[in-house]
Motif scaffolding. Sequence first.
Motif, PDB file in Angstrom:
ATOM      1  N   LEU A 247      -2.774  -3.407   2.607  1.00 20.06           N
ATOM      2  CA  LEU A 247      -1.967  -2.940   1.475  1.00 20.06           C
ATOM      3  C   LEU A 247      -1.335  -1.594   1.819  1.00 20.06           C
ATOM      4  O   LEU A 247      -2.039  -0.648   2.183  1.00 20.06           O
ATOM      5  CB  LEU A 247      -2.838  -2.782   0.221  1.00 20.06           C
ATOM      6  N   TYR A 248      -0.013  -1.510   1.699  1.00 15.79           N
ATOM      7  CA  TYR A 248       0.699  -0.280   2.015  1.00 15.79           C
ATOM      8  C   TYR A 248       1.581   0.132   0.840  1.00 15.79           C
ATOM      9  O   TYR A 248       2.287  -0.693   0.261  1.00 15.79           O
ATOM     10  CB  TYR A 248       1.587  -0.462   3.248  1.00 15.79           C
ATOM     11  N   SER A 273       4.531 -15.383  -5.326  1.00 16.55           N
ATOM     12  CA  SER A 273       3.602 -16.187  -6.105  1.00 16.55           C
ATOM     13  C   SER A 273       2.930 -15.346  -7.190  1.00 16.55           C
ATOM     14  O   SER A 273       2.837 -14.122  -7.077  1.00 16.55           O
ATOM     15  CB  SER A 273       2.532 -16.793  -5.194  1.00 16.55           C
ATOM     16  N   VAL A 274       2.453 -16.013  -8.227  1.00 18.90           N
ATOM     17  CA  VAL A 274       1.748 -15.311  -9.298  1.00 18.90           C
ATOM     18  C   VAL A 274       0.495 -14.634  -8.755  1.00 18.90           C
ATOM     19  O   VAL A 274       0.205 -13.476  -9.086  1.00 18.90           O
ATOM     20  CB  VAL A 274       1.385 -16.301 -10.435  1.00 18.90           C
ATOM     21  N   LEU A 278      -0.142 -10.612  -8.966  1.00 20.09           N
ATOM     22  CA  LEU A 278      -1.290 -10.052  -9.673  1.00 20.09           C
ATOM     23  C   LEU A 278      -2.117  -9.142  -8.770  1.00 20.09           C
ATOM     24  O   LEU A 278      -2.543  -8.054  -9.175  1.00 20.09           O
ATOM     25  CB  LEU A 278      -2.164 -11.183 -10.224  1.00 20.09           C
ATOM     26  N   GLU A 279      -2.334  -9.576  -7.534  1.00 18.53           N
ATOM     27  CA  GLU A 279      -3.137  -8.773  -6.617  1.00 18.53           C
ATOM     28  C   GLU A 279      -2.419  -7.479  -6.223  1.00 18.53           C
ATOM     29  O   GLU A 279      -3.038  -6.416  -6.138  1.00 18.53           O
ATOM     30  CB  GLU A 279      -3.499  -9.602  -5.385  1.00 18.53           C
ATOM     31  N   TYR A 285      -2.165  -0.270  -9.471  1.00 15.69           N
ATOM     32  CA  TYR A 285      -2.834   0.466 -10.547  1.00 15.69           C
ATOM     33  C   TYR A 285      -4.092   1.164 -10.034  1.00 15.69           C
ATOM     34  O   TYR A 285      -4.437   2.268 -10.476  1.00 15.69           O
ATOM     35  CB  TYR A 285      -3.186  -0.489 -11.684  1.00 15.69           C
ATOM     36  N   ALA A 286      -4.776   0.542  -9.057  1.00 16.54           N
ATOM     37  CA  ALA A 286      -5.981   1.141  -8.493  1.00 16.54           C
ATOM     38  C   ALA A 286      -5.674   2.380  -7.663  1.00 16.54           C
ATOM     39  O   ALA A 286      -6.521   3.273  -7.523  1.00 16.54           O
ATOM     40  CB  ALA A 286      -6.724   0.110  -7.645  1.00 16.54           C
ATOM     41  N   ILE A 287      -4.485   2.453  -7.103  1.00 13.05           N
ATOM     42  CA  ILE A 287      -4.096   3.639  -6.344  1.00 13.05           C
ATOM     43  C   ILE A 287      -3.862   4.822  -7.268  1.00 13.05           C
ATOM     44  O   ILE A 287      -4.283   5.951  -6.991  1.00 13.05           O
ATOM     45  CB  ILE A 287      -2.835   3.349  -5.500  1.00 13.05           C
TER      46      ILE A 287
END
Length: 365
Positions: A247-248, A273-274, A278-279, A285-287
Motif C-alpha cells: 500500500l502506497y 472492484s468493490v 473497500l480495502e 482512513y487507517a493512515i
Amino acid sequence: MVTQTGLQIGIAGAGIMGRLLAWQLQRAGHQVSLFDKDPADFGGAAAYTAAGMLAPYSELESAESLIYQLGQRGLSLWPELVASLDAEDCFFQRGSLVVAHQQDQADLQRFNLTLQRKIPDDSSVRLLNQTALADCEPDLATQFQQATQLADEGWLYPREIMRKLAEQLMAGGANWYANTAIEKIGPQQLHTADQQFHFDLVIDCRGLGAKQDIEKLRGVRGELLWVHAPEVTISRMVRLMHPRYRLYLVPQKDQQYILGATQIESDDNSAISVRSALELLSALYAIHPGFAEARITETKTNCRPALMDNLPLISTADGLIRVNGLFRHGWLLAPALAEEVLRYVQTQTIAESQFPSIYNEGRVS
C-alpha cells in the motif's frame, strides 16, 4: 556503428518507456518515428495510471537485487532528465516513510532486517521513533509510533512528464503517428492495418501489446484511487505495511493524494472492484482519520507487463529491439533501460553494459 547522420528509428508504443527512449535517441541525433494506438496527450498506457514512485529501497524486500540496482540508476538519472524537460516541479525527492499499525509491526521489523542485511551501511535509511516521526510528518505521528525513513526515494507526476516528453519530441521533429495501432513488427519493419513502414531499426515498447510476440508476457493488474483531502497534510510518500498488499500513499498538488495497492495476476482492465475499493479506503482512513472527509476524485485500473521472473528484458536482433517486462517499476526503471538501449544502438554490443542480465538470456521464446 552509427553514422553522423544518425539512424531512422521506428518505435512502437508511446508509454513511458517508448517516449523516454524516443527522446533520448532523438537527442543523440537519430530521426525518430513514434507509433501508438492512443492520442499523444492521453491514453491507456500503464504510465498514466502509475503514481510515479521512485522507490528502489522499498522494493528490496521482495524484488531481485537487479531491480534495486537498475532503480538506483534510474533515480540518479531523473533529476537531469526533468531539468532538460523543464519539469522540475514534477519531481520530488523528499523520501518515503514505511509505517505499520500495531498488528503489523512484525512485518515492519522483517522489512527493516531485510534492509540491514542487503544495504547494511546506507545512511539514508533511518529508524524513527514517534518523536522523530512527529518532527518530519506530524500528521502521521498521531497514528504511528515509529517509522522507517528512506530519505533518497522520490516520485514524479506521471501525466505531466508524459506531456512534457510529447512536447519535446514533437518540437525536435519526431514523426508521431497517434491513433495508429501496430499490427505486426519485424526487423526494420512496422505494419499498421493499411501501411508498411521501413526503418534502419525498429524498437518494440508496446508492453502488453507485444503479447503475441513474447509468449511469456503476462498482465499484472493494479488499482488506484485519487482523493482530495484538505484535512490532511503529508509531504512524503508513505508505505503502509499490510498482510496482503503493498500500500502506497503518494502526495500530489493541491492536497490531493494517490493511494495504490493491489497486485492481481490478471489481464482484466475493467473498473475497480468493490473489494479493492473497500480495502483501499479502509487503509486510507487507517493512515489518517482526516481522509474520512476526503473526496474521491478518480479511480484507475490498468495492467502492467511482466515476464515470469518479474524482471525487465531487452531483446536484441538485427534491425529489431524489444524492451518489455517493466512490471510495477516502469517509472523507476525506464531511464536506466533507455540508457542501456541507447548504448547498444551506438555500439551494437552489450560488452560495456552495467546490467548484462537484462538482455535475452533465453528468457523469451
